[in-house]
Design a protein around this motif. Structure first.
Motif, PDB file in Angstrom:
ATOM      1  N   VAL A 154       0.861  -1.171   0.000  1.00 42.95           N
ATOM      2  CA  VAL A 154       0.000   0.000   0.000  1.00 42.95           C
ATOM      3  C   VAL A 154       0.905   1.231   0.000  1.00 42.95           C
ATOM      4  O   VAL A 154       1.857   1.299   0.770  1.00 42.95           O
ATOM      5  N   ARG A 155       0.594   2.155  -0.908  1.00 41.09           N
ATOM      6  CA  ARG A 155       1.378   3.381  -0.996  1.00 41.09           C
ATOM      7  C   ARG A 155       0.477   4.571  -0.693  1.00 41.09           C
ATOM      8  O   ARG A 155      -0.642   4.652  -1.190  1.00 41.09           O
ATOM      9  N   TYR A 156       1.007   5.470   0.112  1.00 40.77           N
ATOM     10  CA  TYR A 156       0.302   6.695   0.453  1.00 40.77           C
ATOM     11  C   TYR A 156       1.110   7.856  -0.110  1.00 40.77           C
ATOM     12  O   TYR A 156       2.311   7.948   0.130  1.00 40.77           O
ATOM     13  N   ALA A 157       0.449   8.730  -0.865  1.00 42.91           N
ATOM     14  CA  ALA A 157       1.143   9.872  -1.469  1.00 42.91           C
ATOM     15  C   ALA A 157       0.416  11.158  -1.109  1.00 42.91           C
ATOM     16  O   ALA A 157      -0.814  11.227  -1.162  1.00 42.91           O
TER      17      ALA A 157
ATOM     18  N   ASP B 108      -2.949  -1.198  11.034  1.00 45.42           N
ATOM     19  CA  ASP B 108      -3.946  -0.219  10.606  1.00 45.42           C
ATOM     20  C   ASP B 108      -3.241   1.015  10.035  1.00 45.42           C
ATOM     21  O   ASP B 108      -3.329   2.113  10.577  1.00 45.42           O
ATOM     22  N   THR B 109      -2.548   0.800   8.914  1.00 40.25           N
ATOM     23  CA  THR B 109      -1.712   1.864   8.353  1.00 40.25           C
ATOM     24  C   THR B 109      -2.529   2.997   7.738  1.00 40.25           C
ATOM     25  O   THR B 109      -1.975   4.067   7.492  1.00 40.25           O
ATOM     26  N   ASP B 110      -3.828   2.805   7.499  1.00 43.47           N
ATOM     27  CA  ASP B 110      -4.628   3.902   6.958  1.00 43.47           C
ATOM     28  C   ASP B 110      -4.701   5.079   7.929  1.00 43.47           C
ATOM     29  O   ASP B 110      -5.028   6.196   7.534  1.00 43.47           O
ATOM     30  N   LYS B 111      -4.368   4.846   9.186  1.00 45.21           N
ATOM     31  CA  LYS B 111      -4.357   5.934  10.173  1.00 45.21           C
ATOM     32  C   LYS B 111      -3.143   6.853   9.979  1.00 45.21           C
ATOM     33  O   LYS B 111      -2.987   7.828  10.692  1.00 45.21           O
ATOM     34  N   VAL B 112      -2.287   6.547   8.994  1.00 43.68           N
ATOM     35  CA  VAL B 112      -1.112   7.385   8.720  1.00 43.68           C
ATOM     36  C   VAL B 112      -1.505   8.648   7.936  1.00 43.68           C
ATOM     37  O   VAL B 112      -0.689   9.535   7.757  1.00 43.68           O
ATOM     38  N   LEU B 113      -2.747   8.741   7.521  1.00 44.58           N
ATOM     39  CA  LEU B 113      -3.159   9.860   6.675  1.00 44.58           C
ATOM     40  C   LEU B 113      -2.916  11.213   7.339  1.00 44.58           C
ATOM     41  O   LEU B 113      -2.347  12.116   6.732  1.00 44.58           O
ATOM     42  N   ARG B 114      -3.344  11.367   8.577  1.00 41.28           N
ATOM     43  CA  ARG B 114      -3.148  12.661   9.250  1.00 41.28           C
ATOM     44  C   ARG B 114      -1.660  12.950   9.497  1.00 41.28           C
ATOM     45  O   ARG B 114      -1.198  14.053   9.185  1.00 41.28           O
ATOM     46  N   PRO B 115      -0.874  11.990  10.048  1.00 41.69           N
ATOM     47  CA  PRO B 115       0.556  12.274  10.198  1.00 41.69           C
ATOM     48  C   PRO B 115       1.240  12.652   8.875  1.00 41.69           C
ATOM     49  O   PRO B 115       2.092  13.542   8.850  1.00 41.69           O
ATOM     50  N   LEU B 116       0.849  12.007   7.774  1.00 40.03           N
ATOM     51  CA  LEU B 116       1.447  12.368   6.480  1.00 40.03           C
ATOM     52  C   LEU B 116       1.056  13.784   6.074  1.00 40.03           C
ATOM     53  O   LEU B 116       1.886  14.535   5.549  1.00 40.03           O
ATOM     54  N   ALA B 117      -0.196  14.144   6.312  1.00 41.96           N
ATOM     55  CA  ALA B 117      -0.625  15.510   5.991  1.00 41.96           C
ATOM     56  C   ALA B 117       0.134  16.518   6.853  1.00 41.96           C
ATOM     57  O   ALA B 117       0.503  17.598   6.375  1.00 41.96           O
ATOM     58  N   VAL B 118       0.395  16.178   8.117  1.00 42.30           N
ATOM     59  CA  VAL B 118       1.181  17.056   8.998  1.00 42.30           C
ATOM     60  C   VAL B 118       2.583  17.246   8.415  1.00 42.30           C
ATOM     61  O   VAL B 118       3.104  18.368   8.358  1.00 42.30           O
TER      62      VAL B 118
ATOM     63  N   ASP C 188       9.743  14.169  12.099  1.00 38.21           N
ATOM     64  CA  ASP C 188       9.178  13.499  13.262  1.00 38.21           C
ATOM     65  C   ASP C 188       7.791  14.046  13.542  1.00 38.21           C
ATOM     66  O   ASP C 188       7.600  15.264  13.561  1.00 38.21           O
ATOM     67  N   VAL C 189       6.824  13.147  13.771  1.00 37.71           N
ATOM     68  CA  VAL C 189       5.466  13.590  14.098  1.00 37.71           C
ATOM     69  C   VAL C 189       5.203  13.533  15.599  1.00 37.71           C
ATOM     70  O   VAL C 189       4.164  13.967  16.058  1.00 37.71           O
ATOM     71  N   GLY C 190       6.129  12.979  16.376  1.00 40.56           N
ATOM     72  CA  GLY C 190       5.996  12.975  17.823  1.00 40.56           C
ATOM     73  C   GLY C 190       5.015  11.966  18.386  1.00 40.56           C
ATOM     74  O   GLY C 190       4.737  11.964  19.578  1.00 40.56           O
ATOM     75  N   GLU C 191       4.495  11.111  17.542  1.00 43.66           N
ATOM     76  CA  GLU C 191       3.569  10.051  17.961  1.00 43.66           C
ATOM     77  C   GLU C 191       3.669   8.934  16.937  1.00 43.66           C
ATOM     78  O   GLU C 191       4.218   9.136  15.853  1.00 43.66           O
ATOM     79  N   PRO C 192       3.170   7.733  17.268  1.00 38.88           N
ATOM     80  CA  PRO C 192       3.238   6.648  16.285  1.00 38.88           C
ATOM     81  C   PRO C 192       2.582   7.038  14.957  1.00 38.88           C
ATOM     82  O   PRO C 192       1.551   7.722  14.965  1.00 38.88           O
TER      83      PRO C 192
END
Length: 194
Positions: free
Chosen positions: A44-47, A84-94, A113-117
């Motif tokens: 799965v790739r998130y861009a 549950d890697t779909d939860k990476v959406l907000r950290p990636l947007a940050v 670094d996002v400071g959280e998992p």
């Protein structure tokens, strides 16, 4: 600048196929950022989409140039179905918003670094920015605009991030390579740093 994002999305589709999901995030005082998800077999790739709308500006510059300066989007690849890697959406947007919010110029070799998992239960809170040109080719824009670079992100454990600060990005990449580390494993342990 919407034209830039239209071209960027077309380049992402050329390199990664059709997105099977997308999410949008807006932070106070910034543009809208989207994260597109592409599935290719078990990967799965998130861009990100939106970071390249404006050039990144050196934080020491007196004025931000609205045309010239480096442009980039971020790409994260992980093995699907293991977390549950779909939860990476907000950290990636940050991370994509960091040039606008913090005045960062994101370039290969940098740590973000996002400071959280990155996602629930992830052993990673930061990423190493890798060299572009693998999955998605750079997108040339009209002069005098810089091309858009698609920067791969490699998740780092806190120990790896600390080791990288001391020894450098290249040394960490060599350590990963010599250990046969699967950087797409969303549950992987830290590489041996002895």
């Amino acid at each position: 600048m919407a034209d830039v994002l239209t071209l960027v999305e077309a380049r992402l589709r050329t390199g990664l196929g059709e997105p099977d999901a997308r999410a949008a995030v807006t932070f106070l005082g910034t543009d809208r950022f989207e994260v597109l998800r592409f599935t290719d077999g078990d990967v799965v790739r998130y861009a990100t989409l939106g970071m390249s709308a404006q050039p990144m500006t050196d934080p020491t510059a007196a004025l931000a140039d609205p045309v010239e300066g480096p442009r980039a989007e971020l790409v994260l690849s992980v093995r699907g179905g293991l977390a549950d890697t779909d939860k990476v959406l907000r950290p990636l947007a940050v991370l994509a918003a960091s040039p606008q919010v913090e005045g960062l110029v994101v370039a290969p070799g940098a740590s973000l670094d996002v400071g959280e998992p990155l996602w629930p239960g992830a052993p990673f809170t930061s990423v190493l920015v890798a060299e572009p040109g693998g999955l998605v080719e750079d997108l040339d824009l009209d002069d005098p605009m810089d091309p858009v670079r698609f920067l791969p992100l490699l998740p780092m454990t806190p120990n790896e991030a600390a080791w990288k600060r001391v020894h450098g990005a290249e040394a960490l990449r060599e350590r990963w390579l010599n250990s046969g580390t699967d950087l797409r494993d969303p549950l992987r342990k830290s590489v041996s740093l002895d």
